[in-house]
Design a protein around this motif. Structure first.
Motif, PDB file in Angstrom:
ATOM      1  N   PHE A  17       0.831  -1.206   0.000  1.00  0.00           N
ATOM      2  CA  PHE A  17       0.000   0.000   0.000  1.00  0.00           C
ATOM      3  C   PHE A  17       0.867   1.259   0.000  1.00  0.00           C
ATOM      4  O   PHE A  17       0.587   2.215  -0.739  1.00  0.00           O
ATOM      5  N   ILE A  18       1.918   1.266   0.799  1.00  0.00           N
ATOM      6  CA  ILE A  18       2.812   2.428   0.861  1.00  0.00           C
ATOM      7  C   ILE A  18       3.505   2.647  -0.481  1.00  0.00           C
ATOM      8  O   ILE A  18       3.593   3.778  -0.971  1.00  0.00           O
ATOM      9  N   LEU A  19       3.990   1.587  -1.101  1.00  0.00           N
ATOM     10  CA  LEU A  19       4.639   1.725  -2.410  1.00  0.00           C
ATOM     11  C   LEU A  19       3.654   2.193  -3.482  1.00  0.00           C
ATOM     12  O   LEU A  19       4.013   3.008  -4.340  1.00  0.00           O
ATOM     13  N   LEU A  20       2.426   1.696  -3.433  1.00  0.00           N
ATOM     14  CA  LEU A  20       1.406   2.163  -4.386  1.00  0.00           C
ATOM     15  C   LEU A  20       1.091   3.641  -4.168  1.00  0.00           C
ATOM     16  O   LEU A  20       0.945   4.402  -5.132  1.00  0.00           O
ATOM     17  N   ALA A  21       0.995   4.043  -2.914  1.00  0.00           N
ATOM     18  CA  ALA A  21       0.763   5.461  -2.615  1.00  0.00           C
ATOM     19  C   ALA A  21       1.926   6.306  -3.122  1.00  0.00           C
ATOM     20  O   ALA A  21       1.715   7.378  -3.708  1.00  0.00           O
ATOM     21  N   ALA A  22       3.145   5.830  -2.917  1.00  0.00           N
ATOM     22  CA  ALA A  22       4.315   6.561  -3.419  1.00  0.00           C
ATOM     23  C   ALA A  22       4.263   6.681  -4.932  1.00  0.00           C
ATOM     24  O   ALA A  22       4.540   7.748  -5.495  1.00  0.00           O
ATOM     25  N   ALA A  23       3.873   5.606  -5.615  1.00  0.00           N
ATOM     26  CA  ALA A  23       3.774   5.641  -7.075  1.00  0.00           C
ATOM     27  C   ALA A  23       2.663   6.582  -7.530  1.00  0.00           C
ATOM     28  O   ALA A  23       2.834   7.342  -8.488  1.00  0.00           O
ATOM     29  N   LEU A  24       1.533   6.549  -6.851  1.00  0.00           N
ATOM     30  CA  LEU A  24       0.413   7.419  -7.231  1.00  0.00           C
ATOM     31  C   LEU A  24       0.714   8.898  -7.002  1.00  0.00           C
ATOM     32  O   LEU A  24       0.148   9.758  -7.671  1.00  0.00           O
ATOM     33  N   LEU A  25       1.589   9.196  -6.069  1.00  0.00           N
ATOM     34  CA  LEU A  25       1.972  10.585  -5.832  1.00  0.00           C
ATOM     35  C   LEU A  25       3.079  11.055  -6.777  1.00  0.00           C
ATOM     36  O   LEU A  25       3.294  12.256  -6.927  1.00  0.00           O
ATOM     37  N   ARG A  26       3.779  10.129  -7.418  1.00  0.00           N
ATOM     38  CA  ARG A  26       4.936  10.505  -8.230  1.00  0.00           C
ATOM     39  C   ARG A  26       4.753  10.319  -9.736  1.00  0.00           C
ATOM     40  O   ARG A  26       5.324  11.071 -10.510  1.00  0.00           O
ATOM     41  N   LEU A  27       3.993   9.344 -10.155  1.00  0.00           N
ATOM     42  CA  LEU A  27       3.951   9.005 -11.580  1.00  0.00           C
ATOM     43  C   LEU A  27       2.903   9.745 -12.432  1.00  0.00           C
ATOM     44  O   LEU A  27       3.203  10.090 -13.573  1.00  0.00           O
ATOM     45  N   PRO A  28       1.687   9.985 -11.939  1.00  0.00           N
ATOM     46  CA  PRO A  28       0.692  10.594 -12.832  1.00  0.00           C
ATOM     47  C   PRO A  28       1.053  12.016 -13.261  1.00  0.00           C
ATOM     48  O   PRO A  28       1.617  12.785 -12.483  1.00  0.00           O
ATOM     49  N   TRP A  29       0.739  12.313 -14.497  1.00  0.00           N
ATOM     50  CA  TRP A  29       0.857  13.662 -15.067  1.00  0.00           C
ATOM     51  C   TRP A  29       2.261  14.251 -14.969  1.00  0.00           C
ATOM     52  O   TRP A  29       2.430  15.448 -14.753  1.00  0.00           O
TER      53      TRP A  29
END
Length: 185
Positions: A17-29
């Motif tokens: 969950f933490i890694l997914l949150a990190a990815a969602l905060l860094r990768l989009p747009w």
């Protein structure tokens, strides 16, 4: 035994969950906005992997009448690893804003992962989860991971070096890897 497996599953689920949150905060747009400040200069230098730019300051490639063997590798003002990584992404994915910023976003996610390893090594898995969670949501770390500044890669190498230093106290085989991490930084 069953309680330990349940706890291990919870830790694993929390870590994912933490890694997914990190990815969602860094990768989009990543390409929503134009390159800013040094992003453009560093990305330009990463495209051709050449230590040259426009302006009055002469880089080492142009400082001598004849070409020296070390000039293409000098990068006297920035570490060459960042240019090499960005060059690989720009060459593979094309010279776009997204391709220029992607390696640093991935480095930010990897930093969260290594921060977990460091925290878990120092004080246990629960502390590692807290370390990773705080870093995953830290606004300045999110920002530096979303721009093409070399600090995004530098932070990964510094945290990796710290983890390898702590690890090398128990396992001497980590010393060469520590040297590579410090040298890369």
């Amino acid at each position: 035994m069953a309680a330990a497996a349940l706890t291990s599953r919870r830790v694993g689920a929390a870590f994912v969950f933490i890694l997914l949150a990190a990815a969602l905060l860094r990768l989009p747009w990543l390409d929503r906005h134009d390159l800013i400040d040094d992003e453009a200069l560093l990305s330009f230098r990463g495209i051709g992997y050449a230590d040259t730019w426009l302006g009055s300051l002469k880089p080492p490639m142009e400082a001598f009448a004849s070409r020296q063997w070390w000039q293409p590798l000098s990068f006297h003002d920035h570490p060459p690893l960042a240019f090499l990584v960005q060059h690989a992404f720009l060459r593979t994915l094309g010279a776009t804003v997204w391709a220029a910023r992607l390696p640093f976003a991935l480095a930010g996610i990897a930093t969260v992962f290594v921060a977990y390893l460091l925290g878990a090594r120092l004080a246990g898995r629960r502390y590692g989860l807290w370390t990773a969670a705080v870093l995953a949501g830290a606004n300045y770390h999110v920002w530096i991971s979303r721009v093409a500044f070399i600090e995004g890669l530098l932070l990964l190498l510094v945290v990796l070096a710290l983890w390898l230093l702590v690890r090398s106290l128990d396992d001497p085989r980590a010393w060469p890897w520590l040297g590579l991490a410090v040298g890369g930084a």
